[in-house]
Design a protein around this motif. Structure first.
Motif, short mmCIF file in Angstrom:
data_model
loop_
_atom_site.label_atom_id
_atom_site.label_comp_id
_atom_site.label_asym_id
_atom_site.label_seq_id
_atom_site.Cartn_x
_atom_site.Cartn_y
_atom_site.Cartn_z
N UNK A 144 -6.18 -22.25 -11.65
CA UNK A 144 -5.39 -23.21 -10.88
C UNK A 144 -3.92 -23.16 -11.28
N UNK A 145 -3.64 -22.96 -12.56
CA UNK A 145 -2.25 -22.83 -13.00
C UNK A 145 -1.60 -21.59 -12.42
N UNK A 146 -2.34 -20.51 -12.32
CA UNK A 146 -1.78 -19.29 -11.71
C UNK A 146 -1.48 -19.51 -10.23
N UNK A 147 -2.33 -20.28 -9.56
CA UNK A 147 -2.09 -20.54 -8.14
C UNK A 147 -0.82 -21.35 -7.94
N UNK A 148 -0.47 -22.19 -8.92
CA UNK A 148 0.71 -23.05 -8.79
C UNK A 148 2.02 -22.37 -9.17
N UNK A 149 2.03 -21.07 -9.30
CA UNK A 149 3.26 -20.38 -9.70
C UNK A 149 4.37 -20.63 -8.67
N UNK A 150 5.63 -20.63 -9.11
CA UNK A 150 6.74 -20.92 -8.18
C UNK A 150 6.95 -19.79 -7.17
N UNK A 151 7.53 -20.17 -6.07
CA UNK A 151 7.84 -19.23 -4.99
C UNK A 151 9.33 -18.94 -4.93
N UNK A 152 9.66 -17.71 -4.59
CA UNK A 152 11.06 -17.35 -4.36
C UNK A 152 11.49 -17.62 -2.93
N UNK A 153 10.53 -17.71 -2.06
CA UNK A 153 10.81 -17.92 -0.64
C UNK A 153 9.50 -17.95 0.10
N UNK A 154 9.51 -18.13 1.42
CA UNK A 154 8.26 -18.17 2.19
C UNK A 154 7.50 -16.85 2.08
N UNK A 155 6.18 -16.95 1.96
CA UNK A 155 5.31 -15.78 1.83
C UNK A 155 4.36 -15.72 3.01
N UNK A 156 4.10 -14.50 3.47
CA UNK A 156 3.16 -14.27 4.57
C UNK A 156 2.06 -13.33 4.07
N UNK A 157 0.84 -13.82 4.10
CA UNK A 157 -0.32 -13.08 3.60
C UNK A 157 -1.17 -12.67 4.80
N UNK A 174 6.09 -16.63 13.73
CA UNK A 174 6.28 -16.60 12.27
C UNK A 174 7.69 -17.03 11.88
N UNK A 175 8.67 -16.71 12.71
CA UNK A 175 10.03 -17.14 12.40
C UNK A 175 10.14 -18.65 12.36
N UNK A 176 9.38 -19.33 13.21
CA UNK A 176 9.38 -20.79 13.20
C UNK A 176 8.54 -21.34 12.05
N UNK A 177 7.37 -20.75 11.82
CA UNK A 177 6.48 -21.25 10.78
C UNK A 177 7.12 -21.13 9.38
N UNK A 178 7.79 -20.04 9.13
CA UNK A 178 8.38 -19.85 7.80
C UNK A 178 9.57 -20.77 7.55
N UNK A 179 10.09 -21.41 8.58
CA UNK A 179 11.14 -22.40 8.38
C UNK A 179 10.60 -23.68 7.77
N UNK A 180 9.32 -24.00 8.03
CA UNK A 180 8.75 -25.28 7.60
C UNK A 180 7.55 -25.14 6.66
N UNK A 181 7.04 -23.95 6.49
CA UNK A 181 5.87 -23.74 5.62
C UNK A 181 6.21 -22.72 4.54
N UNK A 182 5.65 -22.94 3.36
CA UNK A 182 5.92 -22.04 2.24
C UNK A 182 5.04 -20.80 2.27
N UNK A 183 3.80 -20.95 2.74
CA UNK A 183 2.86 -19.83 2.78
C UNK A 183 2.19 -19.82 4.15
N UNK A 184 2.18 -18.64 4.77
CA UNK A 184 1.50 -18.44 6.05
C UNK A 184 0.40 -17.42 5.82
N UNK A 185 -0.87 -17.82 6.03
CA UNK A 185 -2.02 -16.93 5.89
C UNK A 185 -2.49 -16.57 7.29
N UNK A 186 -2.48 -15.27 7.60
CA UNK A 186 -2.75 -14.81 8.96
C UNK A 186 -4.10 -14.10 9.03
N UNK A 187 -4.96 -14.60 9.93
CA UNK A 187 -6.20 -13.89 10.28
C UNK A 187 -5.85 -12.92 11.40
N UNK A 188 -5.75 -11.64 11.02
CA UNK A 188 -5.17 -10.67 11.95
C UNK A 188 -6.14 -10.12 12.97
N UNK A 189 -7.37 -10.50 12.92
CA UNK A 189 -8.30 -9.98 13.91
C UNK A 189 -8.86 -8.63 13.53
#
Length: 392
Positions: free
Chosen positions: A132-145, A249-264
């Motif tokens: 859980x501590x590893x999951x809470x690591x700081x972010x440099x900017x929005x991430x897209x997974x 994604x350009x809109x989502x990354x303005x308001x969300x820190x992490x975007x997880x995409x189910x790419x199909x």
């Protein structure tokens, strides 16, 4: 005749002293007497006197050594990164001994004693806190997974949902799961059961989105995870191409820190091109079978062939054990993907996930929950690195 001179008698006696005679014994024994004579005792050897130590001039008084100091507590190495208030949480400053055990005999003892006896958490719970501590690591900017695979039916949507839930559960920032499957994806069905608003509706209203509350009109909530459903009408879903995905994604990354995409399913549709072009991290899903593992490896081959070398090296592979056999050499499968990627996670079969219905975290087995917690920690380990480099 020559004259002979005679010295007087007293003169010779004066020149030479007579030898004193030994006194005779009172009962002298004759030579033939058989009476034994006691021998004289031999002289005792005279031992030399031991040398005396020479006196030390100006001898100093003996000084007692000081009492030993109490052992010092080793402090952890100082992190060279800048420190913020987010580091001061109950997981970092509260002693683990005071944590209440949640499972096993430790919890039984704690409950039976009415909380008076607290044996502390066990190694399994300590491991979960470290993840859980590893999951809470700081972010440099929005991430897209991006979560993808060439093969369908290997649990890709389940992995996307569980990854989003674990990140949202253990982080304090905003997480959103986006269903970019052009073929009526089921991500929202597995998380919220609601598909009233979809990504197509958001696209039609992008001009009116200026705040987080504007986006919330198109998302549903599963715990702390925001979910953006895919279009359920196949005729409209096919129009979801790379350009539209990049606009969303350009809109989502303005308001969300992490975007997880189910790419199909598949790798060649247009939305997948946009997913890979913007992805900071990659999760490739396969199964613990010959066909499922080979398709996951071919997915990596395809990505390398199309210039995503670094993305593959930093990827995490998830192998679902929902359908497997003891004839499969699992150790060889894991070794193969560990040589190609950053990490491998084996997800055991879970009866709750096997139903295909809505996912509820409290109904998961502990082994399944731990596996997805490890997946989220592996994904978060890469949050501090710069985006991967694409090769043309």
């Amino acid at each position: 005749m020559p004259k002979r001179s005679f010295a007087p008698a007293d003169a010779g006696a004066a020149q030479q002293e007579p030898t004193p005679e030994r006194p005779a014994p009172e009962n002298p024994a004759s030579e033939d007497s058989t009476v034994p004579v006691e021998p004289e005792a031999p002289p005792q050897p005279v031992l030399p006197e031991p040398p005396r130590p020479a006196p030390v001039p100006h001898a100093r008084p003996v000084v007692e050594p000081p009492a030993p100091l109490p052992p010092t507590v080793e402090r952890p190495a100082v992190d060279p990164r800048s420190h913020t208030a987010s580091e001061l949480t109950e997981y970092t400053i509260v002693r683990r001994r005071s944590d209440k055990p949640g499972t096993g005999w430790r919890r039984a003892v704690h409950v039976a004693s009415g909380g008076l006896v607290n044996p502390g958490i066990g190694p399994d719970e300590q491991r979960r806190q470290e993840l859980a501590l590893r999951i809470r690591c700081p972010l440099r900017g929005p991430r897209q997974i991006a979560v993808g695979s060439m093969k369908g039916g290997v649990g890709k949507t389940t992995v996307t949902a569980m990854l989003g839930l674990m990140l949202a559960e253990h982080r304090g920032d905003r997480i959103v799961a986006l269903d970019a499957n052009p073929d009526a994806g089921t991500l929202a069905d597995r998380l919220t059961g609601r598909t009233d608003s979809t990504v197509r509706d958001l696209l039609d209203s992008l001009g009116n989105v200026g705040s987080l509350s504007d986006i919330a009109r198109f998302t549903t909530l599963s715990g702390r995870l925001q979910v953006l459903a895919s279009e359920q009408d196949p005729a409209r879903g096919e129009a979801f191409d790379r350009a539209e995905y990049e606009r969303v994604c350009a809109v989502l990354t303005r308001f969300y820190n992490v975007v997880v995409t189910d790419s199909g399913t598949g790798m060649v549709h247009s939305a997948m091109d946009g997913t890979l072009a913007l992805a900071n991290g990659l999760v490739v899903v396969g199964s613990h079978t010959v066909d499922g593992a080979s398709r996951a490896s071919k997915t990596l081959d395809w990505l390398v062939a199309h210039g995503h070398h670094e993305l593959v090296e930093r990827a995490v592979v998830v192998l679902s054990c929902d359908r497997t056999s003891p004839e499969v050499d699992g150790e060889r499968l894991v070794a193969h993907f560990e040589a190609r990627c950053r990490g491998v996670v084996l997800v055991p079969r879970d009866p709750h996930l096997a139903t295909g219905g809505r996912i509820e975290l409290e109904k998961l087995s502990q082994a399944t929950s731990d596996a997805f917690l490890e997946l989220a920690a592996l994904v978060a380990d890469d949050f501090g690195n710069p985006p991967p480099v694409r090769r043309e």
